[in-house]
Design an enzyme around this catalytic site. Structure first.
Site, PDB file in Angstrom:
ATOM      1  N   CYS A 185       1.120  -1.290  -0.132  1.00 41.74           N
ATOM      2  CA  CYS A 185      -0.277  -0.168  -0.292  1.00 41.74           C
ATOM      3  C   CYS A 185       0.566   1.129  -0.280  1.00 41.74           C
ATOM      4  O   CYS A 185       1.697   1.434   0.084  1.00 41.74           O
ATOM      5  CB  CYS A 185      -0.709   0.200   1.240  1.00 41.74           C
ATOM      6  SG  CYS A 185      -2.212  -1.525   1.203  1.00 41.74           S
ATOM      7  N   ARG A 204       1.094   1.791  -5.584  1.00 46.37           N
ATOM      8  CA  ARG A 204       2.114   0.823  -4.721  1.00 46.37           C
ATOM      9  C   ARG A 204       0.311  -0.317  -5.021  1.00 46.37           C
ATOM     10  O   ARG A 204       0.140  -0.578  -3.651  1.00 46.37           O
ATOM     11  CB  ARG A 204       2.258   1.091  -3.556  1.00 46.37           C
ATOM     12  CG  ARG A 204       3.649   2.120  -4.090  1.00 46.37           C
ATOM     13  CD  ARG A 204       3.679   2.357  -2.331  1.00 46.37           C
ATOM     14  NE  ARG A 204       4.274   1.705  -1.539  1.00 46.37           N
ATOM     15  CZ  ARG A 204       5.482   1.041  -1.390  1.00 46.37           C
ATOM     16  NH1 ARG A 204       6.188   1.644  -2.259  1.00 46.37           N
ATOM     17  NH2 ARG A 204       5.250   0.449  -0.555  1.00 46.37           N
ATOM     18  N   TRP A 247      -3.775  -1.820  -1.410  1.00 50.79           N
ATOM     19  CA  TRP A 247      -3.940  -2.961  -2.302  1.00 50.79           C
ATOM     20  C   TRP A 247      -4.412  -4.468  -1.346  1.00 50.79           C
ATOM     21  O   TRP A 247      -3.845  -4.540  -0.779  1.00 50.79           O
ATOM     22  CB  TRP A 247      -2.224  -3.304  -3.206  1.00 50.79           C
ATOM     23  CG  TRP A 247      -2.896  -4.700  -3.960  1.00 50.79           C
ATOM     24  CD1 TRP A 247      -2.442  -4.757  -4.605  1.00 50.79           C
ATOM     25  CD2 TRP A 247      -2.295  -5.785  -3.376  1.00 50.79           C
ATOM     26  NE1 TRP A 247      -2.527  -6.267  -5.442  1.00 50.79           N
ATOM     27  CE2 TRP A 247      -1.955  -6.681  -4.257  1.00 50.79           C
ATOM     28  CE3 TRP A 247      -1.310  -6.696  -1.474  1.00 50.79           C
ATOM     29  CZ2 TRP A 247      -1.360  -8.356  -4.624  1.00 50.79           C
ATOM     30  CZ3 TRP A 247      -0.743  -7.599  -1.793  1.00 50.79           C
ATOM     31  CH2 TRP A 247      -1.634  -8.351  -3.093  1.00 50.79           C
ATOM     32  N   ASN A 284       1.082   0.593   6.204  1.00 54.28           N
ATOM     33  CA  ASN A 284       1.460  -0.843   4.802  1.00 54.28           C
ATOM     34  C   ASN A 284       2.246  -1.467   5.546  1.00 54.28           C
ATOM     35  O   ASN A 284       3.176  -1.462   5.947  1.00 54.28           O
ATOM     36  CB  ASN A 284       2.934   0.229   3.869  1.00 54.28           C
ATOM     37  CG  ASN A 284       2.947  -0.849   2.772  1.00 54.28           C
ATOM     38  OD1 ASN A 284       2.671  -1.559   2.574  1.00 54.28           O
ATOM     39  ND2 ASN A 284       4.507  -0.389   2.449  1.00 54.28           N
ATOM     40  N   GLY A 285       1.877  -2.779   4.345  1.00 57.18           N
ATOM     41  CA  GLY A 285       2.448  -4.378   5.449  1.00 57.18           C
ATOM     42  C   GLY A 285       1.365  -4.837   6.134  1.00 57.18           C
ATOM     43  O   GLY A 285       0.228  -5.605   5.777  1.00 57.18           O
ATOM     44  N   GLU A 332      10.053 -13.714 -20.436  1.00 52.81           N
ATOM     45  CA  GLU A 332      10.261 -12.142 -19.686  1.00 52.81           C
ATOM     46  C   GLU A 332       9.087 -11.451 -21.015  1.00 52.81           C
ATOM     47  O   GLU A 332       7.726 -10.876 -20.506  1.00 52.81           O
ATOM     48  CB  GLU A 332      10.641 -11.679 -19.906  1.00 52.81           C
ATOM     49  CG  GLU A 332      10.780  -9.556 -19.914  1.00 52.81           C
ATOM     50  CD  GLU A 332      10.407  -9.795 -17.947  1.00 52.81           C
ATOM     51  OE1 GLU A 332      10.155 -10.275 -17.559  1.00 52.81           O
ATOM     52  OE2 GLU A 332       9.579  -7.854 -17.937  1.00 52.81           O
ATOM     53  N   LYS A 335       4.929  -9.976 -19.941  1.00 48.90           N
ATOM     54  CA  LYS A 335       4.652  -9.039 -19.573  1.00 48.90           C
ATOM     55  C   LYS A 335       2.913  -8.820 -20.962  1.00 48.90           C
ATOM     56  O   LYS A 335       2.245  -8.102 -20.241  1.00 48.90           O
ATOM     57  CB  LYS A 335       5.122  -8.565 -21.259  1.00 48.90           C
ATOM     58  CG  LYS A 335       6.752  -7.466 -20.632  1.00 48.90           C
ATOM     59  CD  LYS A 335       6.342  -6.244 -19.354  1.00 48.90           C
ATOM     60  CE  LYS A 335       6.435  -6.674 -17.895  1.00 48.90           C
ATOM     61  NZ  LYS A 335       7.421  -7.322 -17.521  1.00 48.90           N
ATOM     62  N   GLU A 358       0.026  -9.856 -18.038  1.00 46.77           N
ATOM     63  CA  GLU A 358       0.411  -9.187 -16.900  1.00 46.77           C
ATOM     64  C   GLU A 358      -0.758  -7.999 -17.156  1.00 46.77           C
ATOM     65  O   GLU A 358      -1.235  -7.311 -16.505  1.00 46.77           O
ATOM     66  CB  GLU A 358       1.845  -8.379 -16.786  1.00 46.77           C
ATOM     67  CG  GLU A 358       2.211  -7.873 -15.036  1.00 46.77           C
ATOM     68  CD  GLU A 358       3.743  -8.066 -14.957  1.00 46.77           C
ATOM     69  OE1 GLU A 358       3.985  -7.612 -16.268  1.00 46.77           O
ATOM     70  OE2 GLU A 358       3.875  -7.118 -13.393  1.00 46.77           O
ATOM     71  N   HIS A 361       6.994 -32.244 -25.591  1.00 44.35           N
ATOM     72  CA  HIS A 361       6.951 -32.910 -24.116  1.00 44.35           C
ATOM     73  C   HIS A 361       5.469 -32.464 -24.130  1.00 44.35           C
ATOM     74  O   HIS A 361       5.614 -33.004 -22.452  1.00 44.35           O
ATOM     75  CB  HIS A 361       8.250 -33.225 -23.774  1.00 44.35           C
ATOM     76  CG  HIS A 361      10.058 -33.408 -24.112  1.00 44.35           C
ATOM     77  ND1 HIS A 361      10.075 -34.604 -24.454  1.00 44.35           N
ATOM     78  CD2 HIS A 361      10.886 -32.344 -25.093  1.00 44.35           C
ATOM     79  CE1 HIS A 361      11.086 -34.857 -24.633  1.00 44.35           C
ATOM     80  NE2 HIS A 361      12.032 -33.942 -25.011  1.00 44.35           N
ATOM     81  N   LYS A 397       3.521  -2.223  -7.745  1.00 41.83           N
ATOM     82  CA  LYS A 397       4.133  -2.516  -8.259  1.00 41.83           C
ATOM     83  C   LYS A 397       5.381  -2.649  -7.493  1.00 41.83           C
ATOM     84  O   LYS A 397       6.766  -3.801  -8.226  1.00 41.83           O
ATOM     85  CB  LYS A 397       4.579  -0.568  -8.816  1.00 41.83           C
ATOM     86  CG  LYS A 397       6.204  -0.178  -8.999  1.00 41.83           C
ATOM     87  CD  LYS A 397       5.879  -0.926 -10.665  1.00 41.83           C
ATOM     88  CE  LYS A 397       6.949  -0.880 -10.784  1.00 41.83           C
ATOM     89  NZ  LYS A 397       8.117  -1.581 -12.396  1.00 41.83           N
TER      90      LYS A 397
HETATM   91  C1  AGP Z   1       6.645  -7.157 -13.917  1.00 41.87           C
HETATM   92  O1  AGP Z   1       6.552  -6.344 -14.265  1.00 41.87           O
HETATM   93  C2  AGP Z   1       6.756  -7.192 -12.703  1.00 41.87           C
HETATM   94  N1  AGP Z   1       5.336  -6.059 -12.120  1.00 41.87           N
HETATM   95  C3  AGP Z   1       7.037  -8.064 -11.664  1.00 41.87           C
HETATM   96  O2  AGP Z   1       7.175  -9.284 -11.803  1.00 41.87           O
HETATM   97  C4  AGP Z   1       8.663  -6.947 -10.673  1.00 41.87           C
HETATM   98  O3  AGP Z   1       9.453  -7.643 -11.709  1.00 41.87           O
HETATM   99  C5  AGP Z   1       8.112  -8.232  -9.677  1.00 41.87           C
HETATM  100  O4  AGP Z   1       7.622  -7.949  -8.498  1.00 41.87           O
HETATM  101  C6  AGP Z   1       9.758  -7.997  -9.133  1.00 41.87           C
HETATM  102  O5  AGP Z   1      10.345  -6.991  -8.099  1.00 41.87           O
HETATM  103  P1  AGP Z   1      11.384  -5.920  -7.574  1.00 41.87           P
HETATM  104  O6  AGP Z   1      12.493  -6.165  -9.074  1.00 41.87           O
HETATM  105  O7  AGP Z   1      10.979  -4.556  -7.445  1.00 41.87           O
HETATM  106  O8  AGP Z   1      11.981  -6.367  -6.783  1.00 41.87           O
END
Ligand code: AGP
Length: 607
Positions: free
Chosen positions: A2, A27, A74, A99-100, A481, A485, A488, A504, A602
């Site tokens: 958060c 966040r 969040w 936050n936490g 990756e 993307k 996501e 396989h 994020k």
């Molecule tokens: C990537 O697009 C992500 N949103 C996510 O996987 C991110 O890379 C991951 O949470 C790790 O975050 P960091 O690099 O800030 O540790």
């Protein structure tokens, strides 16, 4: 995950608190709220959804006040709903943002209920509010109440509390979640991230683990976990508020994709010169660690984990055994650490809870030392590691990581060159590798010029439900990756496979409507990958390819985008760019929320 903001000031702070939340929305964005002290009362406004909803509510029902706290959520404990939105209060005694995660919230809740406190929400945070109220009622000050609560709370938190009983004071605490104090004229502010406060100040104090700080307009008193009064250094942030705006781009993600030539150049700046790696730029401790490194463990999450996987290929190619693991697994298992192993964490934010916990576990194990590849200089990972190799990507706001990923790869490439020296690489070989890095920003620029063609490709993707990404060698993690993307931001189910694994199992998924995405650089594995693509075509699969101009594609049907003159050692970095753009344009076609995709945040500062 958060975001929290707070202020004690001489002026009305509501607008700045809301702007701070807007800047922290990356966040978490399930709900948002503000609480202000006004004439001995707590006034609050809370709304489900994005900060804009809260801003609308405040327009309809205005608030004013000089001391206040605010939060963007969040959801962890309790669904996104107004009753679960922060700030949480205990009657007219105290109001908190947090936050936490409070791990012992259930037992605290029982004890508070037994004392007559009633709960309005399902959150773990509300126990903090009532706990503080119980201490205030016993005659403690707000400062003493927060310090007492610190002894009772188990878990991770960054929190801020204000009370109408002490209207010009805010007390904050940090244990496991980031918290920063902003210093301005006749006022003090707090936030989870400097970014929230940049329009107001560039002067910051970063609290350390276990710290409690008591703020008034003019004073700051900080106490460490042993309750000793301590002084934490003031830092000046080089980042200005203007650098972090969207500019003419429709989304932060697009802006960040286009920033890659510049930030890659920035990450190389002062680290390479005339065909040489300037190893001194990593610092003395790094050089000493590299001298002793025989093995490497790389720990990270998500996109950063994929960067680590690419580095594994690079490092093992020069003879250094490398194990790469996601932090959430690593932290809970028995890990064998061979003698001479260097621990490397990779993280954009430097605050990812699992990666941080892995670092802390690593510090207790027999590693040579801990190095972090990180993008945020003031982050916990940087502060707690022996050496930090900074990526200089600048603030990344889009939840989907782009420029942070490519700059992580650049940093890992530099580390690989430093270690290759110790493995007997000669000066000519070094020169060739450094020149390839030097050429990288321009190569990325050229790929960005192909955006319109990638957009056209994306148009035939938008109605898909599933997608497969294939790759071999370093292009396998690049496929991972690419798939991450796409899922996501477009919510299309996408999976990545090592191309040789197709037969396989996953080949059973391939039919006329299955899109298969693959990078085809001109490398020694090309023929192997082409055979795998033949297997796809034989089942009617629809191919979307990104290939080197020199590559001849002996397939009957495919869409292809040609890339020119890509150097072998940096090819994984360059080929990431069209995959980022493909996902972006698919998401655009689908009309999803590109910068703030559903259910994500994020910076993942909870487990
Ligand atoms: C990537 O697009 C992500 N949103 C996510 O996987 C991110 O890379 C991951 O949470 C790790 O975050 P960091 O690099 O800030 O540790």
């Amino acid at each position: 995950m958060c975001g929290i903001v707070g202020a004690v000031s001489h002026r009305d702070v509501v607008a700045d608190l809301v702007e701070g939340l807007r800047r922290l929305e990356y966040r978490g964005y399930d709900s948002a709220g503000v609480a202000i002290l006004n004439d001995g009362n707590i006034q609050n406004r809370r709304a489900v959804g994005k900060v804009a909803k809260l801003a609308d509510l405040i327009k309809e029902q205005p608030l004013t006040g000089t001391t206040g706290v605010a939060h963007t959520r969040w959801a962890t404990h309790g669904v996104p709903a107004e009753r679960n939105a922060h700030p949480h209060r205990s009657g007219e005694d105290v109001v908190v943002v947090h936050n936490g995660i409070i791990e012992n919230h259930a037992e605290l809740r029982d004890s508070l209920k037994a004392d007559g406190y009633t709960f309005q929400s399902e959150t773990d945070t509300e126990v903090i509010a009532h706990l503080l109220a119980r201490h205030l009622k016993s005659g403690l000050s707000l400062e003493a109440s927060v310090k007492a609560a610190r002894e009772e709370l188990v878990g991770a938190y960054g929190m801020a509390a204000i009370s109408p009983h002490e209207p010009d004071v805010m007390v904050v605490a940090r244990a496991g979640s980031p918290l920063v104090i902003g210093i301005a004229d006749d006022e003090h502010l707090i936030a989870s991230d400097v970014f929230a406060l940049l329009p107001i100040t560039q002067r910051f104090i970063f609290l350390e683990e276990g710290d409690v700080a008591v703020l008034s307009r003019k004073t700051i008193a900080i106490f460490d976990s042993e309750n000793n009064a301590v002084v934490r250094d003031e830092k000046f942030s080089e980042v200005s508020a203007e650098n972090t705006e969207k500019g003419h781009y429709e989304h932060y993600m697009l802006k960040e994709i286009y920033e890659q030539p510049a930030v890659i150049a920035e990450t190389l700046e002062g680290r390479i010169y005339k065909g040489r790696l300037l190893e001194e730029s990593f610092g003395h401790t790094a050089t000493e660690l590299f001298d002793k490194t025989k093995n490497i463990h790389i720990i990270a999450c998500g996109t950063s984990y994929h960067a680590g996987l690419v580095a594994k290929y690079w490092l093992e190619e020069i003879g250094i055994p490398c194990h790469v693991e996601v932090a959430s697994e690593y932290r809970y298992r028995q890990v064998v650490v061979p003698e001479g192993t260097l621990f490397i964490s990779v993280s954009q934010s430097g605050e990812t809870a699992d990666t941080l916990a892995a670092l802390r576990a690593g510090k207790g194990a027999k590693y040579l030392g801990c190095l972090t590849v990180c993008n945020v200089p003031e982050s916990s990972l940087v502060r707690e590691s022996d050496v930090a190799v900074m990526t200089r990507a600048g603030k990344e706001i889009g939840v989907a990581s782009t420029k942070a990923f490519t700059t992580q790869l650049v940093a890992l490439r530099l580390i690989t060159i430093a270690l290759a020296r110790r493995q007997g690489m000669n000066q000519d070989q070094e020169k060739a590798l450094v020149e390839e890095l030097h050429a990288l920003p321009r190569q990325v620029e050229v790929v960005l010029e192909l955006a319109d063609e990638i957009k056209a490709m994306a148009a035939s993707f938008a109605d898909k439900q599933n997608a497969l990404f294939l790759g071999r060698g370093t292009f396998y993690p690049i496929a991972m990756e690419g798939a991450l993307k796409l899922k996501e931001i477009s919510y299309i189910h996408a999976e990545a496979y090592a191309a040789g694994e197709l037969k396989h199992g996953p080949l059973a998924l391939v039919d006329e409507i299955m899109p298969v995405v693959c990078a085809l650089p001109d490398d020694p594995l090309l023929e192997k990958v082409l055979s795998n693509l033949q297997e796809v075509r034989a089942r009617g699969g629809e191919l979307f390819l990104f290939s080197d101009k020199k590559v001849k594609i002996p397939l009957d049907k495919y869409q292809d985008l040609k890339l020119d003159d890509i150097c072998p050692s940096t090819a994984p970095i360059v080929y990431s760019i069209p995959l980022q753009l493909l996902s972006y344009f698919v998401a655009l076609e689908k009309g999803t929320d590109v910068d703030q995709p559903r259910n994500l945040a994020k910076s993942v500062t909870v487990e």
